[in-house]
Design an enzyme around this catalytic site. Sequence first.
Site, PDB file in Angstrom:
ATOM      1  N   GLU A   1       0.853  -1.192   0.000  1.00 40.87           N
ATOM      2  CA  GLU A   1       0.000   0.000   0.000  1.00 40.87           C
ATOM      3  C   GLU A   1       0.885   1.236   0.000  1.00 40.87           C
ATOM      4  O   GLU A   1       1.516   1.551   0.999  1.00 40.87           O
ATOM      5  CB  GLU A   1      -0.889  -0.067   1.253  1.00 40.87           C
ATOM      6  CG  GLU A   1      -2.143   0.742   1.141  1.00 40.87           C
ATOM      7  CD  GLU A   1      -2.929   0.448  -0.136  1.00 40.87           C
ATOM      8  OE1 GLU A   1      -3.319  -0.706  -0.355  1.00 40.87           O
ATOM      9  OE2 GLU A   1      -3.142   1.396  -0.913  1.00 40.87           O
ATOM     10  N   SER A   2       0.890   1.925  -1.125  1.00 37.78           N
ATOM     11  CA  SER A   2       1.803   3.074  -1.243  1.00 37.78           C
ATOM     12  C   SER A   2       1.482   4.166  -0.227  1.00 37.78           C
ATOM     13  O   SER A   2       2.386   4.831   0.281  1.00 37.78           O
ATOM     14  CB  SER A   2       1.774   3.628  -2.670  1.00 37.78           C
ATOM     15  OG  SER A   2       0.470   3.973  -3.055  1.00 37.78           O
TER      16      SER A   2
ATOM     17  N   CYS B   1       4.867  -2.571  -8.291  1.00 34.74           N
ATOM     18  CA  CYS B   1       3.488  -2.169  -8.005  1.00 34.74           C
ATOM     19  C   CYS B   1       3.401  -0.885  -7.160  1.00 34.74           C
ATOM     20  O   CYS B   1       3.650   0.190  -7.678  1.00 34.74           O
ATOM     21  CB  CYS B   1       2.745  -3.344  -7.375  1.00 34.74           C
ATOM     22  SG  CYS B   1       0.978  -3.250  -7.625  1.00 34.74           S
TER      23      CYS B   1
ATOM     24  N   ARG C   1      -3.372   5.091 -10.181  1.00 38.02           N
ATOM     25  CA  ARG C   1      -3.424   4.096  -9.098  1.00 38.02           C
ATOM     26  C   ARG C   1      -4.612   3.168  -9.288  1.00 38.02           C
ATOM     27  O   ARG C   1      -5.679   3.609  -9.714  1.00 38.02           O
ATOM     28  CB  ARG C   1      -3.616   4.796  -7.746  1.00 38.02           C
ATOM     29  CG  ARG C   1      -2.360   5.079  -7.022  1.00 38.02           C
ATOM     30  CD  ARG C   1      -2.663   5.579  -5.622  1.00 38.02           C
ATOM     31  NE  ARG C   1      -2.690   4.502  -4.653  1.00 38.02           N
ATOM     32  CZ  ARG C   1      -3.088   4.652  -3.393  1.00 38.02           C
ATOM     33  NH1 ARG C   1      -3.516   5.816  -2.966  1.00 38.02           N
ATOM     34  NH2 ARG C   1      -3.052   3.627  -2.574  1.00 38.02           N
TER      35      ARG C   1
ATOM     36  N   ILE D   1      -2.037  -7.142  -8.890  1.00 37.17           N
ATOM     37  CA  ILE D   1      -2.959  -6.994  -7.761  1.00 37.17           C
ATOM     38  C   ILE D   1      -3.197  -5.504  -7.518  1.00 37.17           C
ATOM     39  O   ILE D   1      -2.295  -4.797  -7.067  1.00 37.17           O
ATOM     40  CB  ILE D   1      -2.383  -7.646  -6.484  1.00 37.17           C
ATOM     41  CG1 ILE D   1      -2.045  -9.120  -6.742  1.00 37.17           C
ATOM     42  CG2 ILE D   1      -3.357  -7.505  -5.318  1.00 37.17           C
ATOM     43  CD1 ILE D   1      -1.248  -9.780  -5.630  1.00 37.17           C
TER      44      ILE D   1
ATOM     45  N   HIS E   1       3.824  -8.376  -9.706  1.00 38.95           N
ATOM     46  CA  HIS E   1       4.515  -8.935  -8.531  1.00 38.95           C
ATOM     47  C   HIS E   1       5.386 -10.140  -8.904  1.00 38.95           C
ATOM     48  O   HIS E   1       4.931 -11.282  -8.778  1.00 38.95           O
ATOM     49  CB  HIS E   1       3.478  -9.412  -7.504  1.00 38.95           C
ATOM     50  CG  HIS E   1       2.817  -8.328  -6.740  1.00 38.95           C
ATOM     51  ND1 HIS E   1       3.180  -7.975  -5.461  1.00 38.95           N
ATOM     52  CD2 HIS E   1       1.795  -7.512  -7.069  1.00 38.95           C
ATOM     53  CE1 HIS E   1       2.418  -6.987  -5.032  1.00 38.95           C
ATOM     54  NE2 HIS E   1       1.567  -6.690  -5.996  1.00 38.95           N
TER      55      HIS E   1
ATOM     56  N   GLU F   1       7.676 -11.476  -7.278  1.00 38.59           N
ATOM     57  CA  GLU F   1       8.032 -12.263  -6.083  1.00 38.59           C
ATOM     58  C   GLU F   1       6.958 -13.296  -5.742  1.00 38.59           C
ATOM     59  O   GLU F   1       7.154 -14.126  -4.878  1.00 38.59           O
ATOM     60  CB  GLU F   1       8.299 -11.322  -4.899  1.00 38.59           C
ATOM     61  CG  GLU F   1       7.073 -10.748  -4.194  1.00 38.59           C
ATOM     62  CD  GLU F   1       6.314  -9.685  -4.999  1.00 38.59           C
ATOM     63  OE1 GLU F   1       6.714  -9.370  -6.133  1.00 38.59           O
ATOM     64  OE2 GLU F   1       5.295  -9.197  -4.467  1.00 38.59           O
TER      65      GLU F   1
END
Length: 188
Positions: A47-48, A78, A105, A133, A170, A172
């Site tokens: 969450e930025s 992201c 966003r 996501i 993502h 990862e």
Amino acid sequence: MKIGILGFQGSIEEHEATLHSLEIETYRVKTKEDLNVIDGLILPGGESTHMLMAMKFNGLYDALKEKINSNLPIFATCAGVVLLSRSIENSEQESIGVLDAVVSRNGYGPQYFSFIEEVKIEGFKKEFRAVFIRAPIVRSVGTQVKVLARDKMGNPIFIKQNHIFGLTFHPELTKDDRLHKLFIETIH
Ligand code: GLN
């Protein structure tokens, strides 16, 4: 070599697991002093808004901007891309501004519209399984930004500006470590 991961929230453990499997040492970065012990930094998805507030609170924000401007290698995924972008077209949220891109966003819509797409990445033989996501959409990029992959609609999803990697998905969350390897190789 030691790679930092912005350590407030988001996909921290997953990036650590990928890097540890490549025998790379990691370090959770939470203060500006932490920036002095790392050779590169991952800004994970999450969450930025939360990360921005945490960095503003303890002075990490300005210190990070300075470090990036003096060439600290960055792997932003992201929310990380949102944090670095020149501007966010659908939000008043502040951004560090070091990555010459305009983003939207949650550009694909809310959580419900999260998706997986096999994407072609420049330089990779096999497609990459990209997990999106609540991802941002990159609306435009500056002339010094290279676009290395796009989604099916043609939006940039992997961009690179010198020492800054920006991925809207993502990497990862899959077993595919090719993008992490690519980042590590640029640091050697
Ligand atoms: N929508 C989130 C944000 O703007 C990013 C989502 C993610 O990192 N998976 O901060």
